[in-house]
Design a protein around this motif. Structure first.
Motif, short mmCIF file in Angstrom:
data_model
loop_
_atom_site.label_atom_id
_atom_site.label_comp_id
_atom_site.label_asym_id
_atom_site.label_seq_id
_atom_site.Cartn_x
_atom_site.Cartn_y
_atom_site.Cartn_z
N TRP A 1 0.84 -1.07 0.07
CA TRP A 1 0.11 0.09 0.00
C TRP A 1 0.87 1.36 -0.12
O TRP A 1 1.93 1.17 0.58
CB TRP A 1 -0.85 0.11 1.37
CG TRP A 1 -1.72 -0.85 1.33
CD1 TRP A 1 -1.62 -2.12 2.07
CD2 TRP A 1 -3.16 -0.95 0.55
NE1 TRP A 1 -2.90 -2.90 1.89
CE2 TRP A 1 -4.00 -2.22 0.98
CE3 TRP A 1 -3.84 -0.14 -0.15
CZ2 TRP A 1 -5.16 -2.57 0.48
CZ3 TRP A 1 -5.11 -0.34 -0.51
CH2 TRP A 1 -5.84 -1.68 -0.14
N VAL A 2 0.64 2.25 -0.68
CA VAL A 2 1.20 3.50 -0.65
C VAL A 2 0.32 4.74 -0.42
O VAL A 2 -0.95 4.66 -1.06
CB VAL A 2 2.01 3.79 -2.18
CG1 VAL A 2 2.68 4.96 -2.07
CG2 VAL A 2 3.01 2.60 -2.36
N GLU A 3 0.53 5.62 0.36
CA GLU A 3 -0.36 6.57 0.82
C GLU A 3 -0.47 7.51 -0.59
O GLU A 3 0.77 7.89 -1.19
CB GLU A 3 0.24 7.58 1.79
CG GLU A 3 -0.64 8.50 2.39
CD GLU A 3 -1.73 7.88 3.10
OE1 GLU A 3 -2.77 8.60 3.37
OE2 GLU A 3 -1.62 7.00 3.76
N LYS A 4 -1.55 7.95 -0.97
CA LYS A 4 -1.79 8.95 -2.08
C LYS A 4 -0.94 10.13 -1.60
O LYS A 4 -0.92 10.67 -0.68
CB LYS A 4 -3.12 9.16 -2.27
CG LYS A 4 -3.70 8.18 -3.03
CD LYS A 4 -5.22 8.43 -3.41
CE LYS A 4 -5.68 7.44 -4.05
NZ LYS A 4 -7.16 7.66 -4.71
N GLY A 5 -0.45 10.66 -2.66
CA GLY A 5 0.65 11.86 -2.45
C GLY A 5 2.06 11.68 -1.84
O GLY A 5 2.99 12.27 -2.03
N ASN A 6 2.40 10.43 -1.67
CA ASN A 6 3.74 9.97 -1.34
C ASN A 6 4.44 9.56 -2.98
O ASN A 6 4.64 8.59 -3.48
CB ASN A 6 3.58 8.72 -0.83
CG ASN A 6 5.21 8.29 -0.19
OD1 ASN A 6 6.15 8.77 -0.66
ND2 ASN A 6 5.11 7.44 0.67
N ASP A 7 4.77 11.07 -3.85
CA ASP A 7 5.29 10.65 -4.93
C ASP A 7 6.54 10.10 -5.16
O ASP A 7 6.93 9.51 -5.80
CB ASP A 7 5.25 12.12 -5.76
CG ASP A 7 3.76 12.46 -5.98
OD1 ASP A 7 2.92 11.50 -6.03
OD2 ASP A 7 3.62 13.65 -5.96
#
Length: 195
Positions: free
Chosen positions: A131-137
């Protein structure tokens, strides 16, 4: 797995305090502006170290904690194992991977990530996700550069031994995160190109 001065090993209870420091520093550097300052500033190293000790001493079944170090300095960690809530025993999950911001861009994250992928393969998983947090470009770019696929749900990964087939995994019930799944074994090469 080792490169000059960088190695990966299993975490021990003696790493707990350092892992708590890394976890909190990485989250504060990564999620400032994505999560509230109140939440990030309220993260407590002592409380986190206690949780780390407990999780290392009594891990969930099949869960592995890895640390990456350069010389004697622990710089990051990865947690991997069976996928939470996935009924398919062939699905693994990279539950977490964090590197202290002081070590960003120095290769330790790449070495740790490669070791975590290899460990998932050795454990016999034929697919995996994270899982990756949205905004963690920064993280999304890191995973994309390592051929993990963003399908709007879980990201899919591949390894250098065999391709991971593309799965038709549905999107997540967590609206604020992207799930990054691994492609399916022996599936479409277009979805999972060879290195």
């Amino acid at each position: 797995m080792t490169t000059p001065d960088i190695s990966v090993r299993a975490a021990t209870v003696h790493d707990a305090a350092r892992l708590a420091e890394i976890h909190i520093a990485a989250w504060r550097a990564t999620y400032r502006g994505v999560m509230t300052d109140e939440y990030l500033d309220g993260l407590d190293v002592d409380r986190a170290a206690s949780a780390w000790r407990r999780n290392i001493l009594e891990p969930r079944q099949g869960t592995i904690h890895l640390v990456v170090q350069s010389a004697d300095a622990v710089a990051g960690f990865a947690i991997l194992g069976p996928a939470a809530g996935d009924p398919n025993p062939g699905t693994g999950q990279l539950h977490a991977i964090n590197v202290h911001p002081d070590w960003w861009g120095q290769g330790v994250g790449s070495v740790l990530f490669a070791a975590a992928e290899q460990q998932l393969i050795e454990l016999g998983y034929d697919r995996a996700f994270l899982w990756v947090e949205k905004g963690n470009d920064r993280a999304i770019s890191f995973y994309t550069n390592r051929r993990w696929l963003d399908d709007g749900g879980p990201w899919k990964i591949r390894d250098s031994i065999r391709p991971w087939p593309r799965s038709a995994t549905a999107g997540s019930s967590r609206p604020e995160r992207s799930r990054l799944p691994r492609s399916e074994l022996l599936g479409s090469r277009a979805a999972c190109p060879q290195r």
